[in-house]
Design an enzyme around this catalytic site. Structure first.
Site, PDB file in Angstrom:
ATOM      1  CB  CYS A   1      22.550   1.347  76.137  1.00 39.89           C
ATOM      2  SG  CYS A   1      22.697   0.705  77.812  1.00 39.89           S
TER       3      CYS A   1
ATOM      4  CG  ASP B   1      27.859  25.923  40.685  1.00 38.39           C
ATOM      5  OD1 ASP B   1      27.719  26.949  41.359  1.00 38.39           O
ATOM      6  OD2 ASP B   1      28.945  25.298  40.570  1.00 38.39           O
TER       7      ASP B   1
END
Length: 493
Positions: A34, A443
Site C-alpha cells: 500500500c 535576472d
C-alpha cells in the site's frame, strides 16, 4: 527513508499522504502493498515491511492494494532532486529508455557497465532496471485497460510487453485481477464514463503532493506559449508533443487535488513517456513541504511562502526545444521571444491536426534546425551564431540534454558555447535539466524583487545570501518572481 522503520510506521498510522511515493508498505499477513495514506485500517507494526519502490514490493511477491492503488502514487521526489547515477537512471527509466534500448542502452547513456547499474539500483531501490521498467509497464497497462476501449492485445504491445501471455501474467501478478476484471471494475466505478467516450483521447488524473499553487505554474507556461505549439484554451494548457514513436497533443488543467490530463497520441506506446514528461514539466513529483520549510526559514521569504505555498518550477517536455527558446529569448521581451519562436515553428515545424483547438505544429527538432540558412533568421548576427552553434551541437550529439544528463557536465558544455552567459546556462539548468538548485542572480526581475524585500540586489551579494536556501534555490526564484505583477505569475482568464 524506508530504512527508518519508526518514521515509516508513524506515517502509515497517521495516513500521511506527504509520504506517498517515498516508500511503500508491504503487509505480511495479507500479501498486499500500500501507499502510506491507504484509507484501510493500519496493520500492526510487526506485520509491516517497508520497501523503496513498487517494483521491490512486486519482486518480494506482494500485490498492489485495490483500495489505495499504490502504483498511482506521485513519484519519489528524490529522482528529480539528485544528480547521481541512480537518480539519472530513474529519470531515464521513467522516460522509457529500458523499453526502447534495453539495460545496455541505459548503462551506455550513463557511462557505466550494466553490472554497475544493476548493483546500484538494487542497493538503493531493491530492484534492478528490468523490474523497475516492468512495474512501469504494468501501470501503463492498467491506465489503458481502464481508460480506453482498446483490445487487450493492442494494450499489451502498447504497454511495452513482448507477448500477450507476459502481459496477462504480469497484470494478474501485480493487481490480483485479470485484464478483463480490471476493465469491468473500472466500468462499475464510473458507469457514466465508459472507456473511449471520446475516440482517440485518454483521460486521466495526475496526482501530486499538496500544496500546489497553480498560478505561476500555468501562468508561466501560458504567458510564454509559442504560437502553434502551445495555447491556453478553456481553462487548460495545451501543447503538441514530439515522442519516440509518434506525436501527441496534451491538455492539462489544474483541479483540486490533481491535474486533469487529456492525451491524444498517434501511437499508444508513447503513453508512459507522455505522462512522465507532463509530470516533469509541471514538477508534480516535488516535495513542497521540504522546499517550503527550508525557504520559510529566511524571514525575507517567509511571507511569500506563507501567502502561496507549494510553488513549482515550470519545466519543459523537451529540453532541446527549451534551449533553443532560451537563446531566442535572450535580451528581448516575452512577446518578442514568442514571435521569434513562432516564426521558427511555422517555417520548420511538422504540421499536425488538432480537431479540439488551434495547435498546428510540432516544435522543430535540432536536426532540422541544423540545416536552416542562418541568413533566414531575423536575429542579430551574434545570436544567429549562438543559435546555429547550439543546434549543431544538439544535432550531432556533442551536447546532450536528455533526462539522464549529468547536470554539471551539461552546464560546462553550455557555458563553452558562444553567447551563453550565466543567465542562459542557469535558466536551461532550471527549466530543462530540472536542477532544483539553479539560481538566476543576474535576472532583472529577481534583482528587483530582492531589493523590494530588503535582500541584497547585486548578483554576488544575493548569491551569498541565497546559500541558505540550498538545495532549493530554483524554487526561491519562483517565489521572488511572484513579487512582480508579470502575467507569468497568474492563471489566464
Amino acid at each position: 527513508m524506508h530504512t527508518d522503520t519508526e518514521r515509516c510506521v508513524r506515517a502509515v498510522q497517521s495516513k500521511d499522504a506527504r509520504f506517498d511515493g517515498w516508500f511503500f508498505t508491504a503487509v505480511r499477513t495479507t500479501g498486499i502493498y500500500c501507499r502510506p495514506s491507504c484509507p484501510a485500517v493500519p496493520p500492526k507494526p510487526e506485520n509491516m515491511t517497508f520497501y523503496p519502490s513498487a517494483a521491490a514490493c512486486q519482486q518480494a511477491g506482494y500485490r498492489a492494494c485495490k483500495r489505495c492503488r499504490p502504483d498511482t502514487s506521485p513519484g519519489s521526489p528524490e529522482w528529480n532532486a539528485r544528480a547521481d547515477a541512480v537518480a539519472r537512471a530513474m529519470r531515464l527509466i521513467r522516460d522509457g529508455v529500458v523499453d526502447r534500448e534495453g539495460v545496455p542502452g541505459l548503462a551506455a547513456r550513463l557511462g557505466y557497465s550494466t553490472r554497475q547499474i544493476e548493483r546500484q539500483l538494487r542497493a538503493e531501490l531493491g530492484a534492478g532496471p528490468l523490474a523497475l521498467a516492468r512495474a512501469q509497464r504494468a501501470q501503463t497497462a492498467r491506465l489503458l485497460i481502464e481508460t480506453t476501449p482498446l483490445p487487450m492485445a493492442d494494450i499489451a504491445f502498447a504497454s511495452g510487453f513482448s507477448s500477450i501471455r507476459t502481459f496477462n501474467d504480469t497484470v494478474r501478478e501485480v493487481f490480483a485481477l485479470t485484464p478483463g476484471e480490471l476493465r469491468t471494475r473500472a466500468a462499475r466505478r464510473s458507469p457514466g464514463a465508459a472507456p473511449g467516450q471520446t475516440p482517440g483521447v485518454i483521460t486521466l488524473r495526475l496526482p501530486y503532493r499538496t500544496p500546489l499553487t497553480p498560478g505561476n505554474l500555468f501562468g508561466h507556461l501560458a504567458a510564454t506559449a509559442v504560437p502553434g505549439v502551445e495555447e491556453w484554451r478553456d481553462g487548460a494548457y495545451r501543447r503538441t508533443l514530439t515522442l519516440p514513436y509518434g506525436h501527441g497533443i496534451v491538455a492539462l488543467a489544474p483541479q483540486p487535488g490533481h491535474i486533469a490530463c487529456r492525451l491524444s497520441l498517434t501511437d499508444h506506446r508513447d503513453l508512459t513517456i507522455a505522462i512522465s514528461r507532463c509530470r516533469w514539466m509541471l514538477d508534480l513529483d516535488a516535495d513542497p513541504a521540504a522546499v517550503d520549510d527550508r525557504l520559510r526559514a529566511d524571514p525575507a521569504l517567509a511571507p511569500l511562502v506563507d501567502k502561496e505555498p507549494g510553488r513549482r518550477v515550470p519545466r519543459t517536455v523537451d529540453a532541446a526545444e527549451f534551449a533553443v527558446r532560451a537563446v531566442l529569448g535572450q535580451q528581448v521581451s516575452t512577446a518578442a521571444a514568442r514571435t521569434h519562436a513562432g516564426r521558427l515553428v511555422a517555417a520548420h515545424g511538422q504540421p499536425v491536426d488538432d480537431p479540439e483547438g488551434g495547435l498546428t505544429h510540432l516544435f522543430p527538432p535540432p536536426r532540422r534546425l541544423a540545416a536552416l540558412d542562418p541568413e533566414s533568421l531575423a536575429l542579430p548576427r551574434s545570436r544567429r551564431t549562438t543559435l546555429t552553434t547550439l543546434v549543431a551541437a544538439l544535432a550531432d550529439g556533442t551536447l546532450s540534454l536528455d533526462p539522464g544528463s549529468d547536470w554539471g557536465h551539461a552546464r560546462h558544455q553550455l557555458a563553452a558555447l558562444p553567447g551563453f552567459g550565466p543567465w542562459t546556462v542557469d535558466v536551461i539548468a532550471m527549466r530543462a535539466l530540472g536542477d532544483p538548485d539553479a539560481f538566476l542572480p543576474t535576472d532583472l526581475g529577481i534583482r528587483r524583487a530582492a531589493a523590494e524585500l530588503g535582500l541584497p540586489s547585486t548578483p554576488a551579494a544575493l548569491t551569498a545570501r541565497a546559500a541558505a536556501w540550498r538545495p532549493w534555490r530554483a524554487y526561491a526564484v519562483q517565489y521572488l518572481w511572484a513579487a512582480d505583477s508579470h502575467p507569468i505569475n497568474f492563471l489566464p482568464v
